[in-house]
Write a protein that holds these residues in place. Structure first.
Motif, short mmCIF file in Angstrom:
data_model
loop_
_atom_site.label_atom_id
_atom_site.label_comp_id
_atom_site.label_asym_id
_atom_site.label_seq_id
_atom_site.Cartn_x
_atom_site.Cartn_y
_atom_site.Cartn_z
N GLY A 198 -6.11 -6.98 9.66
CA GLY A 198 -4.92 -6.93 10.50
C GLY A 198 -5.09 -7.75 11.76
O GLY A 198 -6.04 -8.53 11.89
N TYR A 199 -4.16 -7.53 12.68
CA TYR A 199 -4.14 -8.27 13.94
C TYR A 199 -4.06 -7.30 15.10
O TYR A 199 -3.41 -6.26 15.01
N TYR A 234 -7.25 -11.66 14.67
CA TYR A 234 -7.45 -11.19 13.30
C TYR A 234 -8.81 -10.50 13.16
O TYR A 234 -9.81 -10.93 13.73
N GLN A 237 -3.35 -3.50 5.22
CA GLN A 237 -3.16 -4.15 6.51
C GLN A 237 -2.82 -3.09 7.55
O GLN A 237 -1.96 -2.23 7.32
N GLN A 238 -3.52 -3.15 8.69
CA GLN A 238 -3.23 -2.27 9.83
C GLN A 238 -3.29 -3.11 11.09
O GLN A 238 -4.35 -3.58 11.49
N ASP A 239 -2.13 -3.32 11.69
CA ASP A 239 -2.05 -4.07 12.94
C ASP A 239 -2.05 -3.11 14.12
O ASP A 239 -1.63 -1.94 13.98
#
Length: 179
Positions: A96-97, A127, A162-164
């Motif tokens: 993720g970001y 990232y 994905q975990q932002d």
């Protein structure tokens, strides 16, 4: 060592437990019950070999960041090639970001840590990525001068998640001097 107890060989191939593809770069460590440890790395075909090991019992550990660590028992016999082929279970990829919540800018150098102790640091684009065993984790993103943020994520073996994170800048109170 070999003169006291004799020697044998140990080899094998390491493959992905889902795809059966060979895995390059697996660290293979053979720990001898008589004391001592030997390490090799798998080649592009997933193959490893120990050409001279003292005879006896071994705990053989297979480690790769993208796979769950596996420990198998092996017995090395005098003047004999013992073959130990294994399949490793893929870990899940979490990526993720990390950005600034106010302006959306990437936060380079932020730390992302899962509750099992696995950590990653963000690059210039904010990232990060890490490989985790299947399960549920509390994952926290933090950076100096920002409030940390935690999210609960479910990781599936061989899957991607994905975990932002959008971190809020920490507010610093500066008292006004009294005149």
């Amino acid at each position: 060592i070999g003169m006291c107890s004799g020697v044998g060989q140990l080899d094998g191939t390491v493959t992905d437990g889902v795809t059966t593809d060979p895995i390059e770069g697996v660290s293979v460590t053979a720990d001898w019950s008589g004391g001592g440890s030997w390490m090799e790395t798998t080649d592009v075909t997933g193959y490893y070999t120990f050409t001279v090991l003292p005879v006896g019992d071994y705990a053989v550990t297979f480690e790769h960041p993208m796979y769950t660590t596996l420990v198998e028992a092996a017995v090395v016999v005098t003047d004999t090639l013992t073959t130990l082929d294994v399949e490793l279970t893929p870990r899940g990829l979490l990526f993720g970001y990390v950005t600034d919540a106010d302006n959306g800018f990437a936060l380079e150098g932020a730390t992302v840590e899962a509750d099992d102790g696995t950590t990653a640091t963000t690059d210039a684009d904010g990232y990060y990525e890490m490989y985790l065993d299947e399960g549920t984790y509390d994952v926290t993103a933090s950076m100096q001068d920002y409030a940390p943020e935690t999210a609960t994520v479910d990781i599936i073996s061989g899957g991607t998640t994905q975990q932002d994170f959008a971190l809020l800048a920490a507010v610093t109170f500066v008292p006004t001097p009294v005149h």
